[in-house]
Write a protein that holds these residues in place. Sequence first.
Motif, short mmCIF file in Angstrom:
data_model
loop_
_atom_site.label_atom_id
_atom_site.label_comp_id
_atom_site.label_asym_id
_atom_site.label_seq_id
_atom_site.Cartn_x
_atom_site.Cartn_y
_atom_site.Cartn_z
N ASP A 73 32.62 50.36 63.72
CA ASP A 73 33.56 51.06 64.60
C ASP A 73 34.98 50.89 64.07
O ASP A 73 35.56 49.80 64.17
CB ASP A 73 33.44 50.52 66.02
CG ASP A 73 34.35 51.24 67.01
OD1 ASP A 73 35.11 52.13 66.59
OD2 ASP A 73 34.30 50.88 68.20
N SER B 112 37.68 51.87 65.18
CA SER B 112 38.70 51.66 66.20
C SER B 112 38.80 50.19 66.63
O SER B 112 39.65 49.83 67.45
CB SER B 112 38.42 52.53 67.43
OG SER B 112 37.27 52.09 68.13
N THR B 113 37.95 49.34 66.06
CA THR B 113 38.02 47.90 66.35
C THR B 113 39.37 47.35 65.89
O THR B 113 39.79 47.62 64.76
CB THR B 113 36.90 47.16 65.61
OG1 THR B 113 35.63 47.70 66.02
CG2 THR B 113 36.94 45.67 65.89
N PHE C 137 40.74 52.84 59.45
CA PHE C 137 40.91 51.97 60.62
C PHE C 137 42.12 52.45 61.41
O PHE C 137 43.18 52.76 60.85
CB PHE C 137 41.08 50.52 60.19
CG PHE C 137 39.79 49.87 59.77
CD1 PHE C 137 39.04 49.13 60.67
CD2 PHE C 137 39.31 50.02 58.48
CE1 PHE C 137 37.85 48.54 60.29
CE2 PHE C 137 38.11 49.45 58.08
CZ PHE C 137 37.38 48.71 58.99
N SER C 138 41.98 52.49 62.73
CA SER C 138 43.01 53.11 63.55
C SER C 138 43.81 52.15 64.42
O SER C 138 44.84 52.53 64.96
CB SER C 138 42.37 54.18 64.45
OG SER C 138 41.38 53.60 65.29
N ASP C 139 43.33 50.91 64.58
CA ASP C 139 44.04 49.93 65.41
C ASP C 139 44.32 48.70 64.56
O ASP C 139 43.51 47.76 64.52
CB ASP C 139 43.20 49.59 66.64
CG ASP C 139 43.94 48.69 67.63
OD1 ASP C 139 45.05 48.23 67.31
OD2 ASP C 139 43.40 48.46 68.73
#
Length: 256
Positions: free
Chosen positions: A76, A78-79, A96-98
Motif C-alpha cells: 500500500d 499510501s502507508t 509513495f504518497s505519504d
Amino acid sequence: MTTTLSVTRIGHACQLIEFGDIRVLTDPWFTQSAFYYPGEPLAATVETLGRIDALVISHEHYDHCDLDALVAGGFDLSTPLIGPGTVADIARTKGFSDIRVVEAWESASVGDLTVTATPGKHGVHEVTFVLQAGGRSVFFGGDSLRVPELDEIPGRFGKFDLTLLPTNGLCIRPLNLAQAVMDAEDAAALTAVLAPTVAVPQHYAFHSGQLGDRIVTRGDRDPRHYADAVARLAPSVNVQIAMPGTRIVVPLDDRS
C-alpha cells in the motif's frame, strides 16, 4: 495497562515491530542481487506482510530500502513512510504518497506512534530511530556505525524496552577494509549505554557471494559474538538471537 510490544525479524534489518495493534516495518529488503545475499531465509514476502501502519527506513542502500520489491508486491503506497530526505527523494519516484522527512532529533507521528530520527553514520547519509508508543520504547540502529552522539539518547528518551543493533562490523575491502557498520563490541558497548530490557542483533547474515566476499566485503556473520560481548559489558540485558519469523514478546522491565 501498558501496551504489549513484540518484534519479528523478517531478515537482515527488516523487522516487524508491534506496539499493541500498531504494526511498523523497518528497512525493507525482500530480494537479492549479484553482490547482496540475505544469507538466511526470509520470514515473509511483501504479499504476506499484512497491514503495515508505518514504514521506517534508515537510508537508501538497496538492502535497507528495497522499494521496488514493495511496489511489485502490491504494498500500500499510501502507508506513511518515515525517513531522511535521501530516502524520501527515492520514495517519491516510486509512487509513495505519504512521506514524512525526519533528520537527526526530528520526529514524526502516525496515530499514537512517534518516530524520532537519531544520529547515524554509514557509507551514505543514514539516521537511526527511536520508536515510541503506548509507554514502550525501541531503538533501531539500521546498519550505522557507533557514533558519540548516540550516547545522548538515554538522556533524551529515558529507558528502552528493546534495541535492534547491527553487529557484523562490515568492512569494505577496496577501501582498505574501512569499517562501515558497528561490530559486535561496538554494538555491545552501545547496548550498555542504552540498557534495554531485551536486545536483538540484526544485520549479520548478509554476505556478498563467493566472489564479493573475497574482493568487496568482509563481515562477522556470527551474532553470538555480540551476545558474548553484552554478557561482559551489560550482563543485565537479555540478548535474544532471533531466527527469521520468530516473534519475541518484550516483557516489562522487572530488573531490580
